[in-house]
Design an enzyme around this catalytic site. Sequence first.
Site, PDB file in Angstrom:
ATOM      1  N   SER A  89       0.937  -1.186  -0.037  1.00  0.00           N
ATOM      2  CA  SER A  89       0.031  -0.040  -0.036  1.00  0.00           C
ATOM      3  C   SER A  89       0.735   1.249  -0.017  1.00  0.00           C
ATOM      4  O   SER A  89       1.739   1.177  -0.974  1.00  0.00           O
ATOM      5  CB  SER A  89      -1.101  -0.160   1.156  1.00  0.00           C
ATOM      6  OG  SER A  89      -1.728   1.056   1.237  1.00  0.00           O
ATOM      7  N   THR A  90       0.660   2.259   0.992  1.00  0.00           N
ATOM      8  CA  THR A  90       1.549   3.358   0.965  1.00  0.00           C
ATOM      9  C   THR A  90       2.967   3.238   0.815  1.00  0.00           C
ATOM     10  O   THR A  90       3.683   2.472   1.760  1.00  0.00           O
ATOM     11  CB  THR A  90       1.166   3.905   2.453  1.00  0.00           C
ATOM     12  OG1 THR A  90      -0.140   4.161   2.599  1.00  0.00           O
ATOM     13  CG2 THR A  90       1.618   5.449   2.368  1.00  0.00           C
TER      14      THR A  90
ATOM     15  N   HIS B  61      -2.741  -1.046  -3.452  1.00  0.00           N
ATOM     16  CA  HIS B  61      -3.849   0.035  -3.400  1.00  0.00           C
ATOM     17  C   HIS B  61      -3.595   1.193  -3.912  1.00  0.00           C
ATOM     18  O   HIS B  61      -2.554   1.974  -3.767  1.00  0.00           O
ATOM     19  CB  HIS B  61      -3.745   0.582  -1.768  1.00  0.00           C
ATOM     20  CG  HIS B  61      -4.103  -0.947  -0.878  1.00  0.00           C
ATOM     21  ND1 HIS B  61      -3.814  -0.839   0.282  1.00  0.00           N
ATOM     22  CD2 HIS B  61      -4.923  -2.179  -1.077  1.00  0.00           C
ATOM     23  CE1 HIS B  61      -4.371  -1.935   1.058  1.00  0.00           C
ATOM     24  NE2 HIS B  61      -4.785  -2.552   0.146  1.00  0.00           N
TER      25      HIS B  61
ATOM     26  N   MET C 239      -0.072   1.375   5.182  1.00  0.00           N
ATOM     27  CA  MET C 239      -0.794   1.526   6.287  1.00  0.00           C
ATOM     28  C   MET C 239      -1.798   0.622   6.731  1.00  0.00           C
ATOM     29  O   MET C 239      -2.295   0.112   5.586  1.00  0.00           O
ATOM     30  CB  MET C 239      -1.394   2.815   6.099  1.00  0.00           C
ATOM     31  CG  MET C 239      -2.372   3.719   7.282  1.00  0.00           C
ATOM     32  SD  MET C 239      -1.182   4.206   8.662  1.00  0.00           S
ATOM     33  CE  MET C 239      -2.547   4.662   9.790  1.00  0.00           C
TER      34      MET C 239
ATOM     35  N   ASP D  55      -4.343  -4.669   6.174  1.00  0.00           N
ATOM     36  CA  ASP D  55      -4.819  -5.434   4.896  1.00  0.00           C
ATOM     37  C   ASP D  55      -3.490  -6.510   4.533  1.00  0.00           C
ATOM     38  O   ASP D  55      -2.479  -6.120   4.461  1.00  0.00           O
ATOM     39  CB  ASP D  55      -5.152  -4.630   3.784  1.00  0.00           C
ATOM     40  CG  ASP D  55      -5.919  -5.472   2.605  1.00  0.00           C
ATOM     41  OD1 ASP D  55      -6.326  -6.288   3.084  1.00  0.00           O
ATOM     42  OD2 ASP D  55      -5.712  -4.812   1.478  1.00  0.00           O
TER      43      ASP D  55
END
Length: 367
Positions: A186-187, A212, A305, A308
């Site tokens: 993600s991030t 993401h 973050m 997930d």
Amino acid sequence: MSTDKIKVMIVDDSALVRQVVSQALASEPGIEVIATASDPVFAMEKMKTQWPDVLVLDIEMPRMDGISFLKKVMAERPTPVVICSSLAESGAQATFDALAAGAVSIITKPKAGLKTFLEDSANDIVTAVRAASRANVRLLGRTPSPAAPPAMSLRPKNTADVILAAGSGPSAMARTTDQVIAIGTSTGGTQALEAILTRLPATCLGIVIVQHMPEKFTAMFAERLNGLCAIEVREAKNGDRVIPGRALIAPGGKHMMLKRSGAQYVVDVVDGPLVNRHKPSVDVLFRSVARFAGANALGIIMTGMGDDGARGLKEMHDAKAHTIAQDEASCIVFGMPKEAIKLGAADQIIALDRIPEAINSFCRTSV
């Protein structure tokens, strides 16, 4: 980074955006809007007296565009930046370029109905700012990245059960030479994925990836990586085969699952509710890999973050897959790997620059 309130500056030529975003952030404990500015020139003047912990930045502004301002900020003093910009086709490339300069995440805003959208997205904005404030700023902008993940929504947190029930499908097959690699991030993941995929040979095992990311960016991201890598990288389509030398990236706004079709791996790209506040969800992908590949798989969870993918990696681990978590020092945000490690889901915890060799080593064992 301040140990007290997160100090935020909003830079946008729209007075409406400045007002609504300021109100959303100011109402939150632990966040303080220290200034707003209608363009980067005004912002730079204000930053001479007080530097923000997080910048909320538009792209198209008078006197200086957001991309130029972002590059200047990152060169002078790396600072977490949340892009708040339209994703209309005419502006998508500009936003893409801005994120490549080191922004942490993006908020997508429409051309019409802006006030209602911003009010409805207040939780997304707050969450994006909080996530950005935790970013490892010493890593920001170090590696060019073409996109960044969307802000995490605070809608009800579904689990992977809403897409693929636990234990459903045929049991994982015995270990064979037909293996697969699954990556979730993600991030900061666009930077991490570029660092990994560009170091893999064309003979690498097939890879399935959840990053993401907004739907307008996954195809652009895959296209850019495809031009940099020896392997083929593309946005996944329903029914695509997972074959050596190919990496499939889940399209933004859809879930992706690994399935077995005879002796072959294929992907299902499906719609459905958010899982862990995301679509695509890493947990959905990892659960499917645990079910349909089992010990034939390598699972990797990287910077991001939230949590997930943590439970999905544990399911892969329990299905005898080999599992890896990126270490804290090399993560932009050590959220997802941390949660996976806490669950005992990771066989290895290694730095980003060691992951390509770990993948290559796994590929060699399949020959």
